[in-house]
Design a protein around this motif. Structure first.
Motif, PDB file in Angstrom:
ATOM      1  N   GLN A 171     -69.728  62.760  20.075  1.00 15.29           N
ATOM      2  CA  GLN A 171     -68.625  63.042  20.989  1.00 15.29           C
ATOM      3  C   GLN A 171     -68.675  62.221  22.283  1.00 15.29           C
ATOM      4  O   GLN A 171     -67.627  61.717  22.731  1.00 15.29           O
ATOM      5  CB  GLN A 171     -68.564  64.533  21.326  1.00 15.29           C
ATOM      6  CG  GLN A 171     -67.282  64.956  22.026  1.00 15.29           C
ATOM      7  CD  GLN A 171     -66.048  64.632  21.201  1.00 15.29           C
ATOM      8  OE1 GLN A 171     -65.987  64.961  20.016  1.00 15.29           O
ATOM      9  NE2 GLN A 171     -65.062  63.970  21.812  1.00 15.29           N
ATOM     10  N   ILE A 174     -67.247  58.845  21.592  1.00 15.37           N
ATOM     11  CA  ILE A 174     -65.794  58.933  21.431  1.00 15.37           C
ATOM     12  C   ILE A 174     -65.122  59.060  22.793  1.00 15.37           C
ATOM     13  O   ILE A 174     -64.123  58.381  23.086  1.00 15.37           O
ATOM     14  CB  ILE A 174     -65.430  60.135  20.536  1.00 15.37           C
ATOM     15  CG1 ILE A 174     -65.959  59.912  19.115  1.00 15.37           C
ATOM     16  CG2 ILE A 174     -63.922  60.361  20.517  1.00 15.37           C
ATOM     17  CD1 ILE A 174     -65.856  61.134  18.225  1.00 15.37           C
ATOM     18  N   ASP A 177     -64.923  55.820  24.466  1.00 14.39           N
ATOM     19  CA  ASP A 177     -64.306  54.768  23.657  1.00 14.39           C
ATOM     20  C   ASP A 177     -65.313  53.675  23.294  1.00 14.39           C
ATOM     21  O   ASP A 177     -65.010  52.481  23.358  1.00 14.39           O
ATOM     22  CB  ASP A 177     -63.098  54.166  24.394  1.00 14.39           C
ATOM     23  CG  ASP A 177     -62.199  53.364  23.453  1.00 14.39           C
ATOM     24  OD1 ASP A 177     -62.174  53.690  22.250  1.00 14.39           O
ATOM     25  OD2 ASP A 177     -61.547  52.399  23.923  1.00 14.39           O
ATOM     26  N   LYS A 179     -67.786  51.735  20.572  1.00 14.95           N
ATOM     27  CA  LYS A 179     -67.887  51.404  19.152  1.00 14.95           C
ATOM     28  C   LYS A 179     -69.294  50.899  18.858  1.00 14.95           C
ATOM     29  O   LYS A 179     -69.927  50.252  19.702  1.00 14.95           O
ATOM     30  CB  LYS A 179     -66.870  50.328  18.769  1.00 14.95           C
ATOM     31  CG  LYS A 179     -65.422  50.665  19.117  1.00 14.95           C
ATOM     32  CD  LYS A 179     -64.879  51.794  18.270  1.00 14.95           C
ATOM     33  CE  LYS A 179     -63.400  52.033  18.554  1.00 14.95           C
ATOM     34  NZ  LYS A 179     -62.852  53.174  17.773  1.00 14.95           N
ATOM     35  N   GLN A 225     -66.716  62.322  12.892  1.00 15.74           N
ATOM     36  CA  GLN A 225     -66.636  61.637  14.186  1.00 15.74           C
ATOM     37  C   GLN A 225     -66.833  60.134  14.050  1.00 15.74           C
ATOM     38  O   GLN A 225     -66.275  59.351  14.832  1.00 15.74           O
ATOM     39  CB  GLN A 225     -67.700  62.201  15.134  1.00 15.74           C
ATOM     40  CG  GLN A 225     -67.465  63.642  15.555  1.00 15.74           C
ATOM     41  CD  GLN A 225     -68.621  64.191  16.384  1.00 15.74           C
ATOM     42  OE1 GLN A 225     -69.755  63.712  16.306  1.00 15.74           O
ATOM     43  NE2 GLN A 225     -68.334  65.205  17.178  1.00 15.74           N
ATOM     44  N   LYS A 227     -65.639  58.072  12.148  1.00 19.20           N
ATOM     45  CA  LYS A 227     -64.393  57.346  11.882  1.00 19.20           C
ATOM     46  C   LYS A 227     -63.845  56.712  13.147  1.00 19.20           C
ATOM     47  O   LYS A 227     -63.154  55.678  13.088  1.00 19.20           O
ATOM     48  CB  LYS A 227     -63.349  58.292  11.283  1.00 19.20           C
ATOM     49  CG  LYS A 227     -63.713  58.866   9.924  1.00 19.20           C
ATOM     50  CD  LYS A 227     -63.661  57.807   8.841  1.00 19.20           C
ATOM     51  CE  LYS A 227     -63.811  58.416   7.460  1.00 19.20           C
ATOM     52  NZ  LYS A 227     -63.642  57.407   6.391  1.00 19.20           N
ATOM     53  N   GLN A 228     -64.143  57.312  14.298  1.00 20.81           N
ATOM     54  CA  GLN A 228     -63.653  56.806  15.579  1.00 20.81           C
ATOM     55  C   GLN A 228     -64.650  55.884  16.272  1.00 20.81           C
ATOM     56  O   GLN A 228     -64.335  55.341  17.327  1.00 20.81           O
ATOM     57  CB  GLN A 228     -63.335  57.977  16.514  1.00 20.81           C
ATOM     58  CG  GLN A 228     -62.304  58.946  15.974  1.00 20.81           C
ATOM     59  CD  GLN A 228     -62.091  60.103  16.926  1.00 20.81           C
ATOM     60  OE1 GLN A 228     -61.596  59.928  18.047  1.00 20.81           O
ATOM     61  NE2 GLN A 228     -62.457  61.300  16.489  1.00 20.81           N
ATOM     62  N   VAL A 229     -65.819  55.718  15.685  1.00 24.38           N
ATOM     63  CA  VAL A 229     -66.907  55.029  16.383  1.00 24.38           C
ATOM     64  C   VAL A 229     -67.432  53.810  15.622  1.00 24.38           C
ATOM     65  O   VAL A 229     -67.761  52.775  16.226  1.00 24.38           O
ATOM     66  CB  VAL A 229     -68.078  56.021  16.640  1.00 24.38           C
ATOM     67  CG1 VAL A 229     -69.279  55.295  17.212  1.00 24.38           C
ATOM     68  CG2 VAL A 229     -67.634  57.141  17.564  1.00 24.38           C
TER      69      VAL A 229
END
Length: 281
Positions: A171, A174, A177, A179, A225, A227-229
């Motif tokens: 988290q 995320i 932002d 990666k 999670q 998927k966003q990182v």
């Protein structure tokens, strides 16, 4: 009292409780600041009374209180690194050294990687990977501030540049932002109610041991999670429980159905390590 007498008496105490004799020598080395080879070569040598008292107190912690020897000593060794440990962090296990070895072997030819170690605990994974691979930036996340204090000390002691972040799994990445190319995690994975030895249950932090959904909750949350990182072409590495292989496959097929994965066994022949390579968006 000489070394030989101390060792014989200590062995009786330890063996009576089906505990490990090697701990006697570990504690003697620690108290006397001498290698076991010297002790065994000089069995008739007398032990200073103050040293004997200190040794006896530490042995009682092990035999009577069933306190893990790493907590008694205040340190352990992991992947040739000396790491501080206390009861705010899970004691690194040999299986996790195997995980680090897999990560290093698979990624040894890659450069400038951004890596995240999730549920870092003592920092053992983050530090050993940072020191053995060409990592541009290493993030290490843990929900426990006390664990991060231990991990930060270990990073400093071992000259490893780690970015420590307090937070729940991925988290904080995320939220900022961020990666990454690689996610590594040995999260809490013991199902609630699973019987453990007194040494583990009474001394190691439950926050680092137990997870809901039969121990699978943290893996599922990390996969969601991630998927966003995780960047395309990136990797996820997990350590899992010996009986969690099929359930992990089910989770992978749900969240990474078009990507490559592999379940590897540990040296004892149990399902233990997961490798996922992200191919698709």
């Amino acid at each position: 009292m000489n070394y030989e007498t101390v060792i014989k008496r200590s062995k009786k105490m330890v063996e009576r409780n089906n505990q490990e004799v090697r701990v006697i020598y570990m504690l003697l080395e620690h108290v006397l600041n001498l290698p076991t080879s010297h002790i065994l070569a000089n069995l008739e040598e007398e032990i200073d009374e103050n040293k004997l008292e200190e040794f006896s107190e530490l042995l009682a912690e092990y035999v009577v209180d069933e306190k893990p020897v790493a907590y008694i000593l205040g340190y352990t060794y992991f992947y040739n690194l000396k790491l501080t440990v206390n009861n705010d962090v899970f004691i690194p296990r040999k299986e996790t050294e195997e995980l680090v070895g897999i990560v290093i072997d698979l990624l040894k030819d890659k450069e400038d990687m951004i890596v995240a170690d999730i549920a870092t605990g003592s920092g053992n994974i983050a530090i050993s990977v940072k020191k053995n691979l060409k990592v541009d930036k290493m993030y290490a996340v843990d929900i426990s501030d006390k664990a991060l204090d231990v991990a930060s000390k270990n990073a400093s002691d071992n000259d490893a540049d780690i970015h420590f972040i307090n937070g729940d799994l991925l988290q904080p990445l995320i939220d900022n932002d961020l990666k990454v190319d690689v996610i590594i995690s040995n999260p809490p994975y013991i199902k609630e109610g699973y019987p453990l030895s007194n040494a583990v249950y009474n001394h190691e932090p439950h926050l680092a041991l137990f997870a809901k959904k039969d121990g699978m909750e943290n893996y599922e949350r990390i996969l969601v999670q991630s998927k966003q990182v995780l960047n395309d072409g990136g990797y996820i590495f997990f350590e899992i429980g010996f009986d969690q292989g099929q359930r992990m496959i089910d989770l992978i097929k749900r969240y990474y159905p078009n990507d490559k994965y592999e379940i590897r066994k540990d040296l004892s022949g149990n399902d233990r390590f997961v490798i996922i390579e992200k191919i698709s968006n």
